[in-house]
Design a protein around this motif. Sequence first.
Motif, PDB file in Angstrom:
ATOM      1  N   LEU A 190      18.512  13.056  -4.813  1.00 20.83           N
ATOM      2  CA  LEU A 190      19.910  13.410  -4.548  1.00 20.83           C
ATOM      3  C   LEU A 190      20.798  13.016  -5.724  1.00 20.83           C
ATOM      4  CD1 LEU A 190      20.104  11.919  -0.938  1.00 20.83           C
ATOM      5  CD2 LEU A 190      19.965  14.349  -1.520  1.00 20.83           C
ATOM      6  N   PHE A 191      20.165  12.422  -6.738  1.00 19.20           N
ATOM      7  CA  PHE A 191      20.922  11.787  -7.815  1.00 19.20           C
ATOM      8  C   PHE A 191      20.735  12.581  -9.097  1.00 19.20           C
ATOM      9  CE2 PHE A 191      21.332   8.238 -10.981  1.00 19.20           C
ATOM     10  CZ  PHE A 191      22.597   7.801 -10.626  1.00 19.20           C
ATOM     11  N   ASN A 192      21.844  12.876  -9.749  1.00 22.44           N
ATOM     12  CA  ASN A 192      21.795  13.597 -11.009  1.00 22.44           C
ATOM     13  C   ASN A 192      21.590  12.582 -12.137  1.00 22.44           C
ATOM     14  OD1 ASN A 192      22.604  14.869 -13.474  1.00 22.44           O
ATOM     15  ND2 ASN A 192      23.446  16.523 -12.215  1.00 22.44           N
ATOM     16  N   ILE A 193      20.412  12.665 -12.779  1.00 22.71           N
ATOM     17  CA  ILE A 193      20.083  11.630 -13.769  1.00 22.71           C
ATOM     18  C   ILE A 193      20.842  11.807 -15.082  1.00 22.71           C
ATOM     19  CG2 ILE A 193      17.809  11.067 -12.812  1.00 22.71           C
ATOM     20  CD1 ILE A 193      16.559  12.695 -15.116  1.00 22.71           C
ATOM     21  N   THR A 273      11.758   6.402 -22.827  1.00 20.87           N
ATOM     22  CA  THR A 273      12.071   7.519 -23.737  1.00 20.87           C
ATOM     23  C   THR A 273      13.467   7.360 -24.357  1.00 20.87           C
ATOM     24  OG1 THR A 273      12.929   8.938 -21.961  1.00 20.87           O
ATOM     25  CG2 THR A 273      10.575   9.130 -22.467  1.00 20.87           C
ATOM     26  N   GLY A 274      14.030   6.166 -24.229  1.00 21.49           N
ATOM     27  CA  GLY A 274      15.311   5.919 -24.882  1.00 21.49           C
ATOM     28  C   GLY A 274      16.481   6.375 -24.038  1.00 21.49           C
ATOM     29  N   THR A 275      17.541   6.806 -24.704  1.00 20.79           N
ATOM     30  CA  THR A 275      18.778   7.075 -23.979  1.00 20.79           C
ATOM     31  C   THR A 275      18.862   8.510 -23.459  1.00 20.79           C
ATOM     32  OG1 THR A 275      19.786   7.502 -26.111  1.00 20.79           O
ATOM     33  CG2 THR A 275      20.126   5.317 -25.187  1.00 20.79           C
ATOM     34  N   ARG A 276      17.767   9.253 -23.599  1.00 23.40           N
ATOM     35  CA  ARG A 276      17.756  10.619 -23.057  1.00 23.40           C
ATOM     36  C   ARG A 276      16.501  10.893 -22.243  1.00 23.40           C
ATOM     37  NH1 ARG A 276      18.620  14.526 -27.541  1.00 23.40           N
ATOM     38  NH2 ARG A 276      19.768  13.026 -28.785  1.00 23.40           N
ATOM     39  N   PRO A 277      16.646  11.605 -21.114  1.00 25.80           N
ATOM     40  CA  PRO A 277      15.443  11.949 -20.347  1.00 25.80           C
ATOM     41  C   PRO A 277      14.702  13.102 -21.013  1.00 25.80           C
ATOM     42  CG  PRO A 277      17.396  12.853 -19.269  1.00 25.80           C
ATOM     43  CD  PRO A 277      17.879  12.107 -20.473  1.00 25.80           C
ATOM     44  N   GLU A 295      24.832   1.478 -20.999  1.00 27.21           N
ATOM     45  CA  GLU A 295      23.642   2.078 -21.588  1.00 27.21           C
ATOM     46  C   GLU A 295      22.518   2.284 -20.571  1.00 27.21           C
ATOM     47  OE1 GLU A 295      22.815   1.249 -25.620  1.00 27.21           O
ATOM     48  OE2 GLU A 295      20.645   1.171 -25.222  1.00 27.21           O
ATOM     49  N   VAL A 296      21.992   3.498 -20.591  1.00 29.34           N
ATOM     50  CA  VAL A 296      20.920   3.850 -19.659  1.00 29.34           C
ATOM     51  C   VAL A 296      19.647   4.094 -20.454  1.00 29.34           C
ATOM     52  CG1 VAL A 296      20.150   5.579 -17.993  1.00 29.34           C
ATOM     53  CG2 VAL A 296      22.545   4.895 -18.085  1.00 29.34           C
ATOM     54  N   ASN A 297      18.542   3.550 -19.970  1.00 29.18           N
ATOM     55  CA  ASN A 297      17.244   3.870 -20.544  1.00 29.18           C
ATOM     56  C   ASN A 297      16.482   4.764 -19.583  1.00 29.18           C
ATOM     57  OD1 ASN A 297      17.485   1.321 -22.466  1.00 29.18           O
ATOM     58  ND2 ASN A 297      15.761   2.596 -23.084  1.00 29.18           N
ATOM     59  N   TYR A 298      15.989   5.873 -20.111  1.00 27.62           N
ATOM     60  CA  TYR A 298      15.206   6.791 -19.275  1.00 27.62           C
ATOM     61  C   TYR A 298      13.717   6.537 -19.492  1.00 27.62           C
ATOM     62  CZ  TYR A 298      19.514   9.315 -18.421  1.00 27.62           C
ATOM     63  OH  TYR A 298      20.784   9.660 -18.036  1.00 27.62           O
ATOM     64  N   VAL A 299      12.923   6.955 -18.522  1.00 29.32           N
ATOM     65  CA  VAL A 299      11.480   6.807 -18.666  1.00 29.32           C
ATOM     66  C   VAL A 299      10.787   8.088 -18.224  1.00 29.32           C
ATOM     67  CG1 VAL A 299      11.573   4.326 -18.216  1.00 29.32           C
ATOM     68  CG2 VAL A 299      11.042   5.865 -16.358  1.00 29.32           C
ATOM     69  N   THR A 300       9.594   8.273 -18.758  1.00 31.06           N
ATOM     70  CA  THR A 300       8.699   9.309 -18.247  1.00 31.06           C
ATOM     71  C   THR A 300       7.592   8.576 -17.511  1.00 31.06           C
ATOM     72  OG1 THR A 300       9.227  10.923 -19.920  1.00 31.06           O
ATOM     73  CG2 THR A 300       7.068  11.099 -18.928  1.00 31.06           C
ATOM     74  N   GLU A 301       7.256   9.097 -16.339  1.00 27.49           N
ATOM     75  CA  GLU A 301       6.311   8.388 -15.471  1.00 27.49           C
ATOM     76  C   GLU A 301       5.187   9.315 -15.033  1.00 27.49           C
ATOM     77  OE1 GLU A 301       8.184   6.273 -12.208  1.00 27.49           O
ATOM     78  OE2 GLU A 301       6.508   6.717 -10.870  1.00 27.49           O
ATOM     79  N   ILE A 393       1.727  12.450 -21.651  1.00 27.81           N
ATOM     80  CA  ILE A 393       3.057  11.906 -21.967  1.00 27.81           C
ATOM     81  C   ILE A 393       3.311  12.011 -23.466  1.00 27.81           C
ATOM     82  CG2 ILE A 393       4.437   9.775 -22.099  1.00 27.81           C
ATOM     83  CD1 ILE A 393       3.429   8.956 -19.426  1.00 27.81           C
ATOM     84  N   GLN A 394       2.311  11.661 -24.245  1.00 25.88           N
ATOM     85  CA  GLN A 394       2.511  11.688 -25.699  1.00 25.88           C
ATOM     86  C   GLN A 394       2.752  13.098 -26.208  1.00 25.88           C
ATOM     87  OE1 GLN A 394      -0.766   9.001 -27.130  1.00 25.88           O
ATOM     88  NE2 GLN A 394       1.007   8.166 -28.188  1.00 25.88           N
ATOM     89  N   LYS A 395       2.007  14.055 -25.631  1.00 24.51           N
ATOM     90  CA  LYS A 395       2.187  15.455 -26.033  1.00 24.51           C
ATOM     91  C   LYS A 395       3.606  15.913 -25.710  1.00 24.51           C
ATOM     92  CE  LYS A 395      -2.157  17.362 -25.388  1.00 24.51           C
ATOM     93  NZ  LYS A 395      -2.964  17.881 -24.296  1.00 24.51           N
ATOM     94  N   GLU A 396       4.068  15.555 -24.526  1.00 24.33           N
ATOM     95  CA  GLU A 396       5.376  16.057 -24.089  1.00 24.33           C
ATOM     96  C   GLU A 396       6.535  15.357 -24.774  1.00 24.33           C
ATOM     97  OE1 GLU A 396       5.634  16.411 -19.799  1.00 24.33           O
ATOM     98  OE2 GLU A 396       5.153  18.488 -20.248  1.00 24.33           O
ATOM     99  N   THR A 397       6.381  14.068 -25.005  1.00 23.17           N
ATOM    100  CA  THR A 397       7.515  13.337 -25.573  1.00 23.17           C
ATOM    101  C   THR A 397       7.483  13.374 -27.097  1.00 23.17           C
ATOM    102  OG1 THR A 397       6.300  11.259 -25.583  1.00 23.17           O
ATOM    103  CG2 THR A 397       7.635  11.716 -23.644  1.00 23.17           C
TER     104      THR A 397
END
Length: 499
Positions: A190-193, A273-277, A295-301, A393-397
Amino acid sequence: MGRYLMALDQGTTSSRCIIFDRHGAVCAKVQREFGQIFPQDGWVEHDATEIWASQMGVAVEAMQSMGISASDIAGIGITNQRETVVVWEKETGRPICNAIVWQCRRTAAACDRLKAEGLEAMIRERTGLLIDPYFSATKLQWILDHVEGARERAARGELLFGTVDSWLIYRLTGGKVHATDPSNAARTMLFNIHTLSWDEELLRLFRIPSCMLPKVLPSSGVFGYTDPRLFGGSIPIAGVAGDQQAALFGQCCFAAGDAKNTYGTGGFLLMNTGTRPILSEKGLLSTVGWQIGREVNYVTEGSVFVCGAVIQWLRDGLGLLKNAADSERMATKVSDSAGVYLVPAFVGLGAPYWDAYARGGIQGLTRATTKYHIVRAALESMAYQTADVLLTIQKETGVPLSALRVDGGASANNFLLQFQSDILGLPLVRPACVETTAWGAATLAGLAVGLYSGTDELRREWAVDRDFQPHMSAEERDMLLAGWHRAVERTLGWAKDRG
Ligand code: ADP
């Protein structure tokens, strides 16, 4: 200011409290299990009142065991099972029904409908998530639709919704604070990241009145103070993060490209992934790690459904092991798995295969195969699955990794970690403090109350137990991975083919 930090680690099967000193030494640790409720096949519930009572019980016991009082504690950090939904009455604080747990599949049909309506791309773009019953939105919708009078009462502002962190904050503050942090909010669907706010369009889609939602506050910051009646004095609640994000923080993965893998019952790989998703095309999740100040830190999971659980199966299902730790001794009785692969697709496969119909298999058996080869292949499967997620993850990021930090129960297994390092061609680091989840929550609180000057100081507190360097040649690695992928291929679609 108090000398200690208290972590409340509210998990799926137990509530724990750990009291740390500022250097991460565990001064008290108390754990209490609570009931799992299975009303129907595939449904899982918790009694939120029991969650609260068990969490409060372990906190008081931990303080008593050290003979300390509220003023000795500089701050409380909360970390929790994610996605689980609690709805309670604003007036009384009483839950209106059992909590619906993240594992519960009761909203599978609702999710299928959303997919059929073609909403996947929009939801992924806004929330970073896939449409799945795992996340909170359809569970909350289910409660509003099925608990008598809930929808009308929610619209009148009489009911509050929260994930488990919000529920604990509400109870700890004596009903004064209704809040959550972005790492938990990001798991609700429900949350806009991007805007870091509840998404109006999604609220309309799920028919959720915004007045029942918690306020979203930074993960590190004072959320409120405990009701003095609880601990004999007020303690600031100063850190909040979902369990996997807290573990990433506890592993000091503060910079883009830092990653950790948790080898528990399942496996959870998170990369900062730093400050951007970075939105995924391969079914990985983009989510919020934490927010500190602005400051927001985004992650890929990416997650592996069956990780340490394969060892439980060898122990309980096959009787090959007396205990999980035996697996290391047995696996090292043979010099390799002799071409045997075990694919633990017991409940299908997650990223990057996403095949709900895959089922487990053991490939490459010969007359010379022994139980040692099977145990070894089981441990290797944990490493192969983790490698599949990490390579995706490495391929995508496109972010290169210098080392992978590890934790969780099965990270005690040195054979597993050496093989993991070999198969990734990457160093692995196991920290001295294995309570990374609780430590992450505690240090988010510690930062907020000024016990630490910043994340650099936390990096200095973090100590290595052991690191693992890759020794395998690239040829051998490629050959083994190719064998693994051939074995995986043979498990795909298995339950569907049954007809
Ligand atoms: P969770 O928090 O997910 O319940 P833990 O982090 O406590 O799990 O890890 C427990 C899992 O790790 C179990 O599935 C168990 O089989 C596995 N495990 C524990 N110790 C070892 C070990 N030495 N070698 C391999 N697997 C292990």
